[in-house]
Scaffold this active site. Structure first.
Site, PDB file in Angstrom:
ATOM      1  N   SER A 125       0.839  -1.204   0.000  1.00 44.76           N
ATOM      2  CA  SER A 125       0.000   0.000   0.000  1.00 44.76           C
ATOM      3  C   SER A 125       0.869   1.247   0.000  1.00 44.76           C
ATOM      4  O   SER A 125       1.990   1.242   0.533  1.00 44.76           O
ATOM      5  CB  SER A 125      -0.841  -0.034   1.274  1.00 44.76           C
ATOM      6  OG  SER A 125      -1.408   1.219   1.516  1.00 44.76           O
ATOM      7  N   TYR A 150      -1.936  -1.057  10.748  1.00 44.70           N
ATOM      8  CA  TYR A 150      -2.166  -1.604   9.407  1.00 44.70           C
ATOM      9  C   TYR A 150      -0.975  -1.277   8.506  1.00 44.70           C
ATOM     10  O   TYR A 150      -0.422  -2.148   7.832  1.00 44.70           O
ATOM     11  CB  TYR A 150      -3.462  -1.033   8.813  1.00 44.70           C
ATOM     12  CG  TYR A 150      -3.590  -1.293   7.327  1.00 44.70           C
ATOM     13  CD1 TYR A 150      -3.850  -2.568   6.850  1.00 44.70           C
ATOM     14  CD2 TYR A 150      -3.428  -0.255   6.397  1.00 44.70           C
ATOM     15  CE1 TYR A 150      -3.956  -2.812   5.485  1.00 44.70           C
ATOM     16  CE2 TYR A 150      -3.534  -0.489   5.033  1.00 44.70           C
ATOM     17  CZ  TYR A 150      -3.796  -1.766   4.584  1.00 44.70           C
ATOM     18  OH  TYR A 150      -3.884  -2.005   3.236  1.00 44.70           O
ATOM     19  N   LYS A 154       1.976  -3.819   6.699  1.00 49.37           N
ATOM     20  CA  LYS A 154       2.369  -3.896   5.282  1.00 49.37           C
ATOM     21  C   LYS A 154       3.874  -3.674   5.143  1.00 49.37           C
ATOM     22  O   LYS A 154       4.557  -4.356   4.375  1.00 49.37           O
ATOM     23  CB  LYS A 154       1.609  -2.837   4.465  1.00 49.37           C
ATOM     24  CG  LYS A 154       0.122  -3.117   4.342  1.00 49.37           C
ATOM     25  CD  LYS A 154      -0.140  -4.348   3.493  1.00 49.37           C
ATOM     26  CE  LYS A 154      -1.596  -4.734   3.441  1.00 49.37           C
ATOM     27  NZ  LYS A 154      -1.831  -6.024   2.800  1.00 49.37           N
TER      28      LYS A 154
HETATM   29  P1  NAD Z   1     -10.983  -7.159   1.097  1.00 54.70           P
HETATM   30  O1  NAD Z   1     -11.206  -7.149   2.569  1.00 54.70           O
HETATM   31  O2  NAD Z   1     -12.143  -6.985   0.208  1.00 54.70           O
HETATM   32  O3  NAD Z   1     -10.231  -8.510   0.679  1.00 54.70           O
HETATM   33  C1  NAD Z   1      -9.365  -9.193   1.536  1.00 54.70           C
HETATM   34  C2  NAD Z   1      -9.834 -10.628   1.594  1.00 54.70           C
HETATM   35  O4  NAD Z   1      -8.955 -11.380   2.427  1.00 54.70           O
HETATM   36  C3  NAD Z   1     -11.244 -10.771   2.180  1.00 54.70           C
HETATM   37  O5  NAD Z   1     -12.013 -11.534   1.288  1.00 54.70           O
HETATM   38  C4  NAD Z   1     -11.024 -11.508   3.498  1.00 54.70           C
HETATM   39  O6  NAD Z   1     -12.109 -12.350   3.812  1.00 54.70           O
HETATM   40  C5  NAD Z   1      -9.740 -12.260   3.233  1.00 54.70           C
HETATM   41  N1  NAD Z   1      -8.909 -12.595   4.393  1.00 54.70           N
HETATM   42  C6  NAD Z   1      -8.429 -11.764   5.349  1.00 54.70           C
HETATM   43  N2  NAD Z   1      -7.643 -12.446   6.207  1.00 54.70           N
HETATM   44  C7  NAD Z   1      -7.621 -13.719   5.774  1.00 54.70           C
HETATM   45  C8  NAD Z   1      -6.977 -14.907   6.227  1.00 54.70           C
HETATM   46  N3  NAD Z   1      -6.194 -14.919   7.313  1.00 54.70           N
HETATM   47  N4  NAD Z   1      -7.171 -16.047   5.534  1.00 54.70           N
HETATM   48  C9  NAD Z   1      -7.959 -16.062   4.428  1.00 54.70           C
HETATM   49  N5  NAD Z   1      -8.585 -14.988   3.960  1.00 54.70           N
HETATM   50  C10 NAD Z   1      -8.419 -13.835   4.622  1.00 54.70           C
HETATM   51  O7  NAD Z   1      -9.859  -6.060   0.780  1.00 54.70           O
HETATM   52  P2  NAD Z   1      -9.300  -5.519  -0.604  1.00 54.70           P
HETATM   53  O8  NAD Z   1      -9.642  -4.091  -0.705  1.00 54.70           O
HETATM   54  O9  NAD Z   1      -9.656  -6.455  -1.704  1.00 54.70           O
HETATM   55  O10 NAD Z   1      -7.746  -5.590  -0.313  1.00 54.70           O
HETATM   56  C11 NAD Z   1      -6.935  -6.670  -0.741  1.00 54.70           C
HETATM   57  C12 NAD Z   1      -5.517  -6.436  -0.248  1.00 54.70           C
HETATM   58  O11 NAD Z   1      -5.052  -5.186  -0.768  1.00 54.70           O
HETATM   59  C13 NAD Z   1      -5.403  -6.346   1.265  1.00 54.70           C
HETATM   60  O12 NAD Z   1      -4.205  -6.985   1.659  1.00 54.70           O
HETATM   61  C14 NAD Z   1      -5.317  -4.861   1.520  1.00 54.70           C
HETATM   62  O13 NAD Z   1      -4.608  -4.567   2.700  1.00 54.70           O
HETATM   63  C15 NAD Z   1      -4.560  -4.378   0.286  1.00 54.70           C
HETATM   64  N6  NAD Z   1      -4.810  -2.957  -0.024  1.00 54.70           N
HETATM   65  C16 NAD Z   1      -6.085  -2.513  -0.171  1.00 54.70           C
HETATM   66  C17 NAD Z   1      -6.327  -1.154  -0.415  1.00 54.70           C
HETATM   67  C18 NAD Z   1      -7.736  -0.639  -0.536  1.00 54.70           C
HETATM   68  O14 NAD Z   1      -7.925   0.574  -0.370  1.00 54.70           O
HETATM   69  N7  NAD Z   1      -8.727  -1.462  -0.839  1.00 54.70           N
HETATM   70  C19 NAD Z   1      -5.250  -0.267  -0.525  1.00 54.70           C
HETATM   71  C20 NAD Z   1      -3.949  -0.754  -0.392  1.00 54.70           C
HETATM   72  C21 NAD Z   1      -3.745  -2.117  -0.140  1.00 54.70           C
HETATM   73  N1  UFG Z   2     -12.470  11.404   3.246  1.00 52.67           N
HETATM   74  C1  UFG Z   2     -13.486  12.279   3.571  1.00 52.67           C
HETATM   75  N2  UFG Z   2     -14.644  11.760   4.081  1.00 52.67           N
HETATM   76  C2  UFG Z   2     -14.832  10.419   4.261  1.00 52.67           C
HETATM   77  C3  UFG Z   2     -13.791   9.538   3.928  1.00 52.67           C
HETATM   78  C4  UFG Z   2     -12.615  10.065   3.428  1.00 52.67           C
HETATM   79  O1  UFG Z   2     -13.349  13.492   3.418  1.00 52.67           O
HETATM   80  O2  UFG Z   2     -15.912  10.024   4.747  1.00 52.67           O
HETATM   81  C5  UFG Z   2     -11.236  11.945   2.665  1.00 52.67           C
HETATM   82  C6  UFG Z   2      -9.986  11.670   3.479  1.00 52.67           C
HETATM   83  O3  UFG Z   2      -9.798  12.665   4.462  1.00 52.67           O
HETATM   84  C7  UFG Z   2      -8.919  11.667   2.392  1.00 52.67           C
HETATM   85  C8  UFG Z   2      -9.639  11.105   1.162  1.00 52.67           C
HETATM   86  O4  UFG Z   2     -11.023  11.294   1.429  1.00 52.67           O
HETATM   87  O5  UFG Z   2      -8.519  12.986   2.104  1.00 52.67           O
HETATM   88  C9  UFG Z   2      -9.392   9.632   0.928  1.00 52.67           C
HETATM   89  O6  UFG Z   2      -9.688   8.905   2.119  1.00 52.67           O
HETATM   90  P1  UFG Z   2      -9.850   7.317   2.130  1.00 52.67           P
HETATM   91  O7  UFG Z   2     -10.185   6.905   3.526  1.00 52.67           O
HETATM   92  O8  UFG Z   2     -10.754   6.875   1.039  1.00 52.67           O
HETATM   93  O9  UFG Z   2      -8.395   6.810   1.713  1.00 52.67           O
HETATM   94  P2  UFG Z   2      -6.971   7.040   2.393  1.00 52.67           P
HETATM   95  O10 UFG Z   2      -6.124   7.772   1.393  1.00 52.67           O
HETATM   96  O11 UFG Z   2      -7.088   7.621   3.731  1.00 52.67           O
HETATM   97  O12 UFG Z   2      -6.458   5.545   2.580  1.00 52.67           O
HETATM   98  C10 UFG Z   2      -6.604   4.542   1.561  1.00 52.67           C
HETATM   99  C11 UFG Z   2      -6.809   3.169   2.204  1.00 52.67           C
HETATM  100  C12 UFG Z   2      -5.565   2.743   2.928  1.00 52.67           C
HETATM  101  C13 UFG Z   2      -4.389   2.819   2.002  1.00 52.67           C
HETATM  102  C14 UFG Z   2      -4.273   4.205   1.411  1.00 52.67           C
HETATM  103  C15 UFG Z   2      -3.143   4.282   0.418  1.00 52.67           C
HETATM  104  O13 UFG Z   2      -7.889   3.213   3.115  1.00 52.67           O
HETATM  105  O14 UFG Z   2      -5.703   1.413   3.327  1.00 52.67           O
HETATM  106  O15 UFG Z   2      -5.477   4.548   0.747  1.00 52.67           O
HETATM  107  O16 UFG Z   2      -3.226   3.235  -0.471  1.00 52.67           O
HETATM  108  F1  UFG Z   2      -3.266   2.543   2.693  1.00 52.67           F
END
Ligand code: NAD
Ligand code: UFG
Length: 339
Positions: A125, A150, A154
């Site tokens: 991330s 979190y 990572k």
């Molecule tokens: P998500 O929660 O939709 O998907 C993660 C999946 O992993 C879920 O289906 C959950 O049930 C499964 N899971 C969690 N722990 C597990 C375990 N121990 N064994 C088996 N399954 C397990 O999330 P996502 O948005 O699809 O994210 C996928 C990956 O990308 C995550 O590692 C997350 O940290 C990373 N990531 C997501 C974002 C974002 O904003 N969505 C940003 C940066 C990184």
């Molecule tokens: N924001 C609002 N109102 C809300 C939610 C968010 O104003 O209800 C704003 C936040 O302050 C920020 C922007 O929208 O300025 C984006 O916020 P998000 O929560 O959607 O995303 P972040 O950038 O905070 O974080 C996301 C994921 C993290 C990841 C990161 C970088 O949640 O897991 O992007 O990849 F690490």
């Protein structure tokens, strides 16, 4: 090639299963469903015409992993999405986050090694980047000093995987640093299904537009950005999924460790995203200005040059596509996969 997709029923994992199938690969999904619904994989089958073999199990459990690798001796590589991802929850429950995210990664790598499968793509991330970097963020920008468990989990998993690749040159590790994944499959059949009140911006916007939330709180309008609201690099989940297919190709051609940003390189403010959503979909998103959210940065966006030159990957969808596809999914599935 057979690709084991941990977390395959989740938001990014399920979209990546579609992209893998479209590229001629055979994904196998392993997920404990702690944050997902297996309906997502049924939708993958509707879109692609291919069933994804699914194992419900925990990636922390080496016995489960042993069974998976024994049953599928021809797995060529693993994409490790499984993990807990809610930033706020990680502050309240740090041990749950460290346990799940670190143990799943270590158990997976141990069992992969025992079965001679030494190619892994890891979901990292942009949160691993330090707060005091210049924008845009490059892969060699400073990392660490994370603001929540979190982010540290990572950061630590990246280090573990780097050390594994250093210790044994047969390993090939790709660390993908996602920026802000949003959007949904253009069919409207798959999308993000957050549990409870969404903490991320885009699902909050779409739930407000559909009437599930009264209004959006914009966290701060006094940042040093063009309109005062936070700037992020939103990336369409289908582009992100395609990035994984490009990373699979890279894994097959290289050993050692490589890190890539998956972002568009374009910053977008909260207000810009709200207005883009309203214009793209002909809806209104009521909002109010609220205090800043603790831990938020003013601005965060990627330099995606390395992914372009070395993976041959580039984001194709723009802001309007992201807003349109999110709304299409939200309208057709107001309760996500729970319908
Ligand atoms: P998500 O929660 O939709 O998907 C993660 C999946 O992993 C879920 O289906 C959950 O049930 C499964 N899971 C969690 N722990 C597990 C375990 N121990 N064994 C088996 N399954 C397990 O999330 P996502 O948005 O699809 O994210 C996928 C990956 O990308 C995550 O590692 C997350 O940290 C990373 N990531 C997501 C974002 C974002 O904003 N969505 C940003 C940066 C990184
Ligand atoms: N924001 C609002 N109102 C809300 C939610 C968010 O104003 O209800 C704003 C936040 O302050 C920020 C922007 O929208 O300025 C984006 O916020 P998000 O929560 O959607 O995303 P972040 O950038 O905070 O974080 C996301 C994921 C993290 C990841 C990161 C970088 O949640 O897991 O992007 O990849 F690490």
């Amino acid at each position: 090639m057979k690709v084991l997709v941990t977390g395959g029923a989740g938001y990014i994992g399920s979209h990546t299963c579609v992209a893998l199938i479209e590229a001629g690969h055979q994904p196998i999904a392993l997920d404990n469903l702690c944050n997902s619904n297996p309906e997502s994989l049924r939708r993958v089958a509707v879109i692609t015409g291919c069933e994804v073999p699914f194992i419900q199990g925990d990636v922390c459990d080496e016995a489960v992993l042993e069974q998976v690798f024994a049953a599928h001796s021809d797995i060529g590589c693993v994409i490790h999405f499984a993990g807990l991802k809610a930033v706020g929850e990680s502050v309240a429950k740090p041990l749950d986050y460290y346990r799940n995210n670190l143990l799943s990664t270590m158990s997976l790598v141990r069992v992969m090694g025992r079965h001679g499968v030494k190619k892994i793509i890891f979901s990292s991330s942009a949160t691993v980047y330090a707060a005091d970097n210049e924008m845009p963020l490059r892969e060699d920008s400073k990392t660490g000093s994370c603001t929540n468990p979190y982010g540290w989990s990572k950061y630590m998993c990246e280090q573990i995987l780097r050390d594994v690749a250093k210790a044994d040159s047969a390993w090939s590790v790709v660390l993908l640093r996602y920026f802000n994944p949003v959007g949904a499959h253009p069919s409207g059949l798959m999308g993000e299904h957050p549990n409870g009140i969404p903490s991320n911006l885009m699902p909050f916007i779409s739930q407000t537009a559909v009437g599930k939330r009264e209004k959006l709180s914009i966290f701060g309008n006094d940042y040093d950005t063009p309109d005062g609201t936070g700037v992020r690099d939103y990336i369409h989940v289908v582009d992100l999924a395609r990035g994984h297919v490009a990373a699979v190709d890279h894994l097959l051609r290289h050993s050692g460790e490589a890190v890539f940003n998956l972002g568009t390189g374009r910053g977008c403010s909260v207000l810009e995203l709200v207005h883009a959503f309203e214009e793209a979909n002909g809806v209104t998103v009521p909002y109010t200005i609220a205090p800043r959210r603790s831990g938020d940065l003013a601005t965060c966006y990627a330099d995606p040059t390395k992914s372009h030159t070395e993976l041959g990957w580039q984001a194709q969808y723009d802001r309007v596509d992201m807003c349109r596809d999110t709304w299409n999914w939200q309208r057709k599935n107001p309760n996500g996969y729970d319908e």
